[in-house]
Scaffold this motif. Sequence first.
Motif, mmCIF file in Angstrom:
data_model
loop_
_atom_site.group_PDB
_atom_site.id
_atom_site.type_symbol
_atom_site.label_atom_id
_atom_site.label_comp_id
_atom_site.label_asym_id
_atom_site.label_seq_id
_atom_site.Cartn_x
_atom_site.Cartn_y
_atom_site.Cartn_z
ATOM 1 N N SER A 81 -32.993 4.066 23.968
ATOM 2 C CA SER A 81 -33.050 3.551 25.337
ATOM 3 C C SER A 81 -34.447 3.040 25.662
ATOM 4 N N TYR A 82 -35.463 3.783 25.249
ATOM 5 C CA TYR A 82 -36.831 3.334 25.471
ATOM 6 C C TYR A 82 -37.078 2.009 24.760
ATOM 7 N N TRP A 83 -36.632 1.907 23.490
ATOM 8 C CA TRP A 83 -36.837 0.684 22.732
ATOM 9 C C TRP A 83 -36.115 -0.492 23.386
ATOM 10 N N LEU A 84 -34.889 -0.269 23.850
ATOM 11 C CA LEU A 84 -34.146 -1.342 24.528
ATOM 12 C C LEU A 84 -34.882 -1.808 25.776
ATOM 13 N N GLY A 85 -35.374 -0.880 26.568
ATOM 14 C CA GLY A 85 -36.110 -1.238 27.768
ATOM 15 C C GLY A 85 -37.426 -1.915 27.449
ATOM 16 N N ARG A 86 -38.097 -1.424 26.441
ATOM 17 C CA ARG A 86 -39.394 -2.003 26.043
ATOM 18 C C ARG A 86 -39.221 -3.404 25.472
ATOM 19 N N HIS A 87 -38.178 -3.593 24.676
ATOM 20 C CA HIS A 87 -37.972 -4.874 24.003
ATOM 21 C C HIS A 87 -37.364 -5.924 24.933
ATOM 22 N N PHE A 88 -36.357 -5.522 25.707
ATOM 23 C CA PHE A 88 -35.644 -6.499 26.535
ATOM 24 C C PHE A 88 -36.082 -6.480 27.997
ATOM 25 N N GLY A 89 -36.686 -5.401 28.440
ATOM 26 C CA GLY A 89 -37.258 -5.316 29.778
ATOM 27 C C GLY A 89 -36.274 -5.586 30.900
ATOM 28 N N VAL A 90 -36.743 -6.315 31.882
ATOM 29 C CA VAL A 90 -35.966 -6.602 33.084
ATOM 30 C C VAL A 90 -34.741 -7.442 32.757
ATOM 31 N N GLY A 91 -34.806 -8.221 31.687
ATOM 32 C CA GLY A 91 -33.646 -9.034 31.287
ATOM 33 C C GLY A 91 -32.430 -8.172 30.976
ATOM 34 N N LEU A 92 -32.641 -7.039 30.335
ATOM 35 C CA LEU A 92 -31.533 -6.119 30.057
ATOM 36 C C LEU A 92 -30.981 -5.559 31.358
ATOM 37 N N PHE A 93 -31.853 -5.208 32.276
ATOM 38 C CA PHE A 93 -31.419 -4.685 33.569
ATOM 39 C C PHE A 93 -30.595 -5.725 34.320
ATOM 40 N N GLU A 94 -31.041 -6.961 34.307
ATOM 41 C CA GLU A 94 -30.302 -8.021 34.995
ATOM 42 C C GLU A 94 -28.953 -8.280 34.339
ATOM 43 N N TYR A 95 -28.891 -8.156 33.010
ATOM 44 C CA TYR A 95 -27.609 -8.288 32.310
ATOM 45 C C TYR A 95 -26.670 -7.159 32.712
ATOM 46 N N LEU A 96 -27.181 -5.942 32.741
ATOM 47 C CA LEU A 96 -26.353 -4.797 33.123
ATOM 48 C C LEU A 96 -25.878 -4.920 34.569
ATOM 49 N N ALA A 97 -26.694 -5.504 35.426
ATOM 50 C CA ALA A 97 -26.325 -5.665 36.834
ATOM 51 C C ALA A 97 -25.133 -6.599 37.004
ATOM 52 N N ARG A 98 -24.897 -7.487 36.046
ATOM 53 C CA ARG A 98 -23.764 -8.412 36.126
ATOM 54 C C ARG A 98 -22.460 -7.802 35.628
ATOM 55 N N LEU A 99 -22.518 -6.673 34.953
ATOM 56 C CA LEU A 99 -21.295 -6.029 34.452
ATOM 57 C C LEU A 99 -20.516 -5.424 35.613
ATOM 58 N N PRO A 100 -19.176 -5.431 35.515
ATOM 59 C CA PRO A 100 -18.361 -5.001 36.659
ATOM 60 C C PRO A 100 -18.642 -3.584 37.161
ATOM 61 N N VAL A 101 -18.613 -2.596 36.303
ATOM 62 C CA VAL A 101 -18.754 -1.209 36.754
ATOM 63 C C VAL A 101 -20.227 -0.791 36.799
ATOM 64 N N VAL A 102 -20.970 -1.148 35.783
ATOM 65 C CA VAL A 102 -22.378 -0.761 35.701
ATOM 66 C C VAL A 102 -23.182 -1.436 36.802
ATOM 67 N N GLY A 103 -22.785 -2.638 37.191
ATOM 68 C CA GLY A 103 -23.504 -3.395 38.208
ATOM 69 C C GLY A 103 -23.588 -2.706 39.554
ATOM 70 N N ARG A 104 -22.678 -1.788 39.824
ATOM 71 C CA ARG A 104 -22.736 -1.046 41.091
ATOM 72 C C ARG A 104 -23.958 -0.142 41.155
ATOM 73 N N LEU A 105 -24.407 0.328 40.007
ATOM 74 C CA LEU A 105 -25.578 1.207 39.967
ATOM 75 C C LEU A 105 -26.841 0.454 39.574
ATOM 76 N N ALA A 106 -26.688 -0.564 38.748
ATOM 77 C CA ALA A 106 -27.837 -1.316 38.237
ATOM 78 C C ALA A 106 -27.995 -2.598 39.037
ATOM 79 N N HIS A 107 -28.563 -2.488 40.235
ATOM 80 C CA HIS A 107 -28.821 -3.685 41.023
ATOM 81 C C HIS A 107 -30.288 -3.686 41.442
ATOM 82 N N ARG A 108 -30.739 -4.795 41.976
ATOM 83 C CA ARG A 108 -32.157 -4.991 42.304
ATOM 84 C C ARG A 108 -32.709 -3.887 43.215
ATOM 85 N N GLY A 109 -31.931 -3.459 44.182
ATOM 86 C CA GLY A 109 -32.398 -2.421 45.103
ATOM 87 C C GLY A 109 -32.735 -1.130 44.382
ATOM 88 N N ASN A 110 -31.848 -0.694 43.499
ATOM 89 C CA ASN A 110 -32.111 0.531 42.734
ATOM 90 C C ASN A 110 -33.281 0.346 41.778
#
Length: 127
Positions: A81-110
């Motif tokens: 998880s650390y490597w994924l965050g370190r390597h992909f950074g905010v781009g991974l978070f933005e990708y996760l935010a677009r997923l149907p179920v995960v996007g409810r928790l992974a949004h810009r506000g959080n």
Amino acid sequence: MSFVDLDALKHMTAILGEHDHLAYVVLFLGAFFETLIPTSLFVLGEVFFIAGALLAGMGILNVWAVLAALYAGGMLGDNASYWLGRHFGVGLFEYLARLPVVGRLAHRGNYRRGVAFFERRGAIAVF
């Protein structure tokens, strides 16, 4: 009337006793996916930790092997998880935010709240 079928429980423990190597793999994978982003939102690690403790306490699994499998799975999942965050950074978070179920928790506000929390608390927030 009983809620627990003891014959089924005896049968299941016998199967796990014969195939204990698979039980260690399942425990490892459970600990790994419990700490891996984004599967940590859905996989409940407590199930694997309690099951491993019970099976070791019953003498079906080796307590040290259970400890090693759970510890290694959790540590490798955290590092992945650390490597994924370190390597992909905010781009991974933005990708996760677009997923149907995960996007409810992974949004810009959080995301902003999380960054603010770590900026406010510093390194002690990890513990």
